[in-house]
Scaffold this motif. Structure first.
Motif, mmCIF file in Angstrom:
data_model
loop_
_atom_site.group_PDB
_atom_site.id
_atom_site.type_symbol
_atom_site.label_atom_id
_atom_site.label_comp_id
_atom_site.label_asym_id
_atom_site.label_seq_id
_atom_site.Cartn_x
_atom_site.Cartn_y
_atom_site.Cartn_z
ATOM 1 N N ASP A 276 48.218 43.131 43.639
ATOM 2 C CA ASP A 276 48.271 42.137 42.564
ATOM 3 C C ASP A 276 46.899 41.506 42.342
ATOM 4 O O ASP A 276 46.456 41.330 41.196
ATOM 5 C CB ASP A 276 49.279 41.032 42.906
ATOM 6 C CG ASP A 276 50.722 41.462 42.716
ATOM 7 O OD1 ASP A 276 50.958 42.485 42.041
ATOM 8 O OD2 ASP A 276 51.629 40.761 43.229
ATOM 9 N N VAL A 277 46.216 41.154 43.436
ATOM 10 C CA VAL A 277 44.890 40.546 43.316
ATOM 11 C C VAL A 277 43.915 41.527 42.667
ATOM 12 O O VAL A 277 43.132 41.153 41.779
ATOM 13 C CB VAL A 277 44.369 40.097 44.699
ATOM 14 C CG1 VAL A 277 42.905 39.648 44.607
ATOM 15 C CG2 VAL A 277 45.228 38.966 45.255
ATOM 16 N N GLU B 39 47.002 33.286 33.265
ATOM 17 C CA GLU B 39 47.887 34.315 32.722
ATOM 18 C C GLU B 39 47.860 34.340 31.196
ATOM 19 O O GLU B 39 47.994 35.412 30.591
ATOM 20 C CB GLU B 39 49.298 34.087 33.241
ATOM 21 C CG GLU B 39 49.332 34.032 34.763
ATOM 22 C CD GLU B 39 50.603 34.546 35.372
ATOM 23 O OE1 GLU B 39 50.782 35.771 35.394
ATOM 24 O OE2 GLU B 39 51.394 33.711 35.814
ATOM 25 N N GLU C 84 51.392 44.683 48.551
ATOM 26 C CA GLU C 84 51.679 44.338 47.159
ATOM 27 C C GLU C 84 50.841 43.152 46.701
ATOM 28 O O GLU C 84 50.355 43.122 45.557
ATOM 29 C CB GLU C 84 53.170 44.028 47.005
ATOM 30 C CG GLU C 84 53.623 43.841 45.578
ATOM 31 C CD GLU C 84 55.135 43.703 45.475
ATOM 32 O OE1 GLU C 84 55.620 42.552 45.387
ATOM 33 O OE2 GLU C 84 55.822 44.748 45.513
ATOM 34 N N ILE C 85 50.650 42.173 47.579
ATOM 35 C CA ILE C 85 49.800 41.030 47.243
ATOM 36 C C ILE C 85 48.374 41.495 46.961
ATOM 37 O O ILE C 85 47.752 41.090 45.970
ATOM 38 C CB ILE C 85 49.799 39.991 48.388
ATOM 39 C CG1 ILE C 85 51.207 39.447 48.650
ATOM 40 C CG2 ILE C 85 48.819 38.853 48.083
ATOM 41 C CD1 ILE C 85 51.770 38.587 47.577
ATOM 42 N N ARG D 142 44.627 43.961 40.575
ATOM 43 C CA ARG D 142 44.960 44.090 39.152
ATOM 44 C C ARG D 142 44.460 42.883 38.353
ATOM 45 O O ARG D 142 43.922 43.026 37.246
ATOM 46 C CB ARG D 142 46.472 44.243 38.973
ATOM 47 C CG ARG D 142 47.007 45.637 39.256
ATOM 48 C CD ARG D 142 48.438 45.791 38.773
ATOM 49 N NE ARG D 142 49.359 44.960 39.545
ATOM 50 C CZ ARG D 142 49.986 45.375 40.633
ATOM 51 N NH1 ARG D 142 49.771 46.604 41.102
ATOM 52 N NH2 ARG D 142 50.823 44.577 41.265
ATOM 53 N N MET D 143 44.633 41.702 38.920
ATOM 54 C CA MET D 143 44.191 40.490 38.221
ATOM 55 C C MET D 143 42.674 40.463 38.080
ATOM 56 O O MET D 143 42.145 40.090 37.024
ATOM 57 C CB MET D 143 44.676 39.256 38.981
ATOM 58 C CG MET D 143 46.174 39.060 38.930
ATOM 59 S SD MET D 143 46.728 37.769 40.074
ATOM 60 C CE MET D 143 48.510 37.916 39.870
ATOM 61 N N THR E 266 52.938 35.274 38.317
ATOM 62 C CA THR E 266 53.309 36.671 38.544
ATOM 63 C C THR E 266 53.152 37.039 40.019
ATOM 64 O O THR E 266 53.993 37.756 40.581
ATOM 65 C CB THR E 266 52.464 37.621 37.674
ATOM 66 O OG1 THR E 266 51.079 37.258 37.776
ATOM 67 C CG2 THR E 266 52.890 37.544 36.225
ATOM 68 N N LEU E 267 52.099 36.542 40.663
ATOM 69 C CA LEU E 267 51.923 36.791 42.090
ATOM 70 C C LEU E 267 52.992 36.038 42.883
ATOM 71 O O LEU E 267 53.569 36.560 43.837
ATOM 72 C CB LEU E 267 50.521 36.380 42.526
ATOM 73 C CG LEU E 267 50.111 36.736 43.968
ATOM 74 C CD1 LEU E 267 48.600 36.983 44.038
ATOM 75 C CD2 LEU E 267 50.495 35.667 44.961
ATOM 76 N N ALA F 253 60.207 40.239 37.539
ATOM 77 C CA ALA F 253 59.336 41.326 37.126
ATOM 78 C C ALA F 253 60.069 42.264 36.180
ATOM 79 O O ALA F 253 61.206 42.654 36.435
ATOM 80 C CB ALA F 253 58.830 42.096 38.343
ATOM 81 N N SER G 197 56.419 38.045 42.638
ATOM 82 C CA SER G 197 56.551 39.234 43.489
ATOM 83 C C SER G 197 56.610 38.832 44.954
ATOM 84 O O SER G 197 57.346 39.423 45.751
ATOM 85 C CB SER G 197 55.403 40.209 43.228
ATOM 86 O OG SER G 197 54.149 39.625 43.525
ATOM 87 N N LYS G 198 55.856 37.802 45.327
ATOM 88 C CA LYS G 198 55.869 37.312 46.706
ATOM 89 C C LYS G 198 57.245 36.754 47.057
ATOM 90 O O LYS G 198 57.808 37.062 48.121
ATOM 91 C CB LYS G 198 54.784 36.240 46.864
ATOM 92 C CG LYS G 198 54.735 35.554 48.214
ATOM 93 C CD LYS G 198 53.419 34.806 48.394
ATOM 94 C CE LYS G 198 53.253 33.661 47.437
ATOM 95 N NZ LYS G 198 54.115 32.505 47.768
#
Length: 310
Positions: A152-153, A230, A148-149, A155-156, A123-124, A301, A127-128
Motif C-alpha cells: 500500500d505504501v 486521497e 500488504e501494508i 502504491r501511494m 484506504t491503508l 475495498a 485494508s489494515k
C-alpha cells in the motif's frame, strides 16, 4: 445517543461533515501526542530486541492516554502505524501492535518514537482493519498483513510521484504537506463537534467519532491531511456530494450502527472493542465505561457508489 450533523464543507471532490453527539466529554483522557509533549509518556522499541510489529508505550502520567489506529510514530528503528485505537491506563506499560510503514530502514535514528502531524489515509486503514479482524477471529491478536501494508505504501508513493529511499509513508506526506494544507485551506473543527465523515465524490470513505471534543480538535487537521492525500488521487471531474445528502448519509450511517451486529474483543489497553460491518463500511469502536472513546469506519475495498436512501 443523539447524533447531529453540525457543519459541512467541500473542496473539489472532497466533502466533509462534522458531527456532534449527546455522549461527549464525560470521560477524561488525553492524546498520546499531548502526553508525550508533556514528558509523561515514552514510545519505545521492545526491551531485549525490537519487533517490527510490536512496540512498548510507557505512560507515567496520572491520565488515561489515547492513541488512534492511524497514528504514525516516527523514529527508533523504523516508522510504524498503530494497528488499533488504544486507551492506556494511568501509570502503565503496554505492548502495542503496530505495522511498519518504512520498509527500507532497520537502524536506530532516535532512542524513542515521536508522534506525527498526520495520520494514515483511510484506504491503508481499511485494508489494515480487515486483516486485524481476521487475526482477532483466529485469536491471534491485533495484527495486520505486513506485506500488504508495504505494498500500500509503495502504491501511494508511486501515485503521488514521490520517491523515498526507505519506502517511507512519512516522506510522501512531507513532500506534499504544503499542497495538502493549501487544499484544505482554513477549515476548522466545529465547537460542538466530536467527529468527521469524509466523502470523495459520492462515496462515503471514512467516519471517525471521538468521545472528547478536544481530542477531535487535535486530530482534525491530521484527518483532513489524510483526506487531502486521497482526494488528490481522485479524478477532477468527480462531483462532490451535496450538503443535504452528505449530512443525511452521515447521520443515517451512525444511527444505524446502534443495532448493527458485531464481534466483541478485549482492547489492547483498557476497555472493549467491537468490530462491525455496516452498509458499505467496516469498522470498530473502542468502548470504556459505557462511552465510545473512538469509532472508526472505512469503505470496504472494491465497493463504490452512493448508498441509496431507504
Amino acid at each position: 445517543m443523539i447524533i447531529q450533523a453540525v457543519d459541512f464543507a467541500s473542496r473539489g471532490p472532497l466533502s466533509i461533515v462534522q458531527i456532534a453527539t449527546s455522549d461527549q466529554d464525560a470521560f477524561s483522557y488525553i492524546s498520546g501526542a499531548r502526553a508525550s509533549a508533556g514528558g509523561k509518556l515514552e514510545i519505545l522499541e521492545l526491551e531485549g530486541g525490537a519487533s517490527v510489529n510490536e512496540i512498548a508505550i510507557l505512560n507515567a502520567s496520572e491520565e488515561f492516554v489515547f492513541f488512534m489506529d492511524a497514528d504514525i510514530l516516527s523514529g527508533a528503528k523504523q516508522n510504524r502505524v498503530v494497528n488499533a485505537s488504544v486507551l492506556l491506563a494511568p501509570r502503565s506499560k503496554t505492548r502495542v501492535p503496530v505495522s511498519c510503514v518504512e520498509r527500507g530502514r532497520w537502524h536506530v535514528v532516535s532512542d524513542k518514537f515521536k508522534t506525527s502531524d498526520f495520520v494514515a489515509p483511510s484506504t491503508l486503514r481499511s485494508s489494515k482493519a480487515d486483516k486485524i479482524r481476521q487475526s482477532l477471529a483466529h485469536k491471534e491478536g491485533h495484527f495486520a498483513d505486513q506485506g500488504e501494508i508495504w505494498a500500500d505504501v509503495d502504491r501511494m508513493s508511486m501515485r503521488h510521484n514521490v520517491s523515498s529511499s526507505t519506502s517511507n509513508l512519512s516522506d510522501v506526506y512531507e513532500a506534499k504537506m504544503k499542497e495538502f494544507d493549501s487544499f484544505i485551506g482554513a477549515l476548522k473543527p466545529g465547537a460542538s463537534a466530536s467527529g468527521l465523515a469524509v466523502f470523495l465524490g459520492k462515496d462515503l470513505m471514512a467516519v471517525d467519532l471521538f468521545h472528547r471534543r478536544d481530542i477531535y480538535a487535535e486530530y482534525f487537521p491530521r484527518l483532513l491531511r489524510a483526506a487531502a492525500f486521497e482526494a488528490q488521487l481522485v479524478p477532477d471531474q468527480k462531483t462532490a456530494t451535496a450538503e443535504a445528502e452528505a449530512k443525511y448519509r452521515s447521520t443515517e450511517f451512525l444511527e444505524g450502527l446502534e443495532g448493527a451486529e458485531g464481534e466483541e474483543f478485549p482492547a489492547v489497553g483498557v476497555g472493549k472493542e467491537k468490530r462491525f460491518s455496516h452498509q458499505s463500511l467496516d469498522g470498530f469502536k473502542l468502548v470504556r465505561g459505557g462511552h465510545t472513546i473512538h469509532l472508526a469506519a472505512f469503505r470496504k475495498a472494491g465497493v463504490h457508489g452512493a448508498q441509496k436512501r431507504r
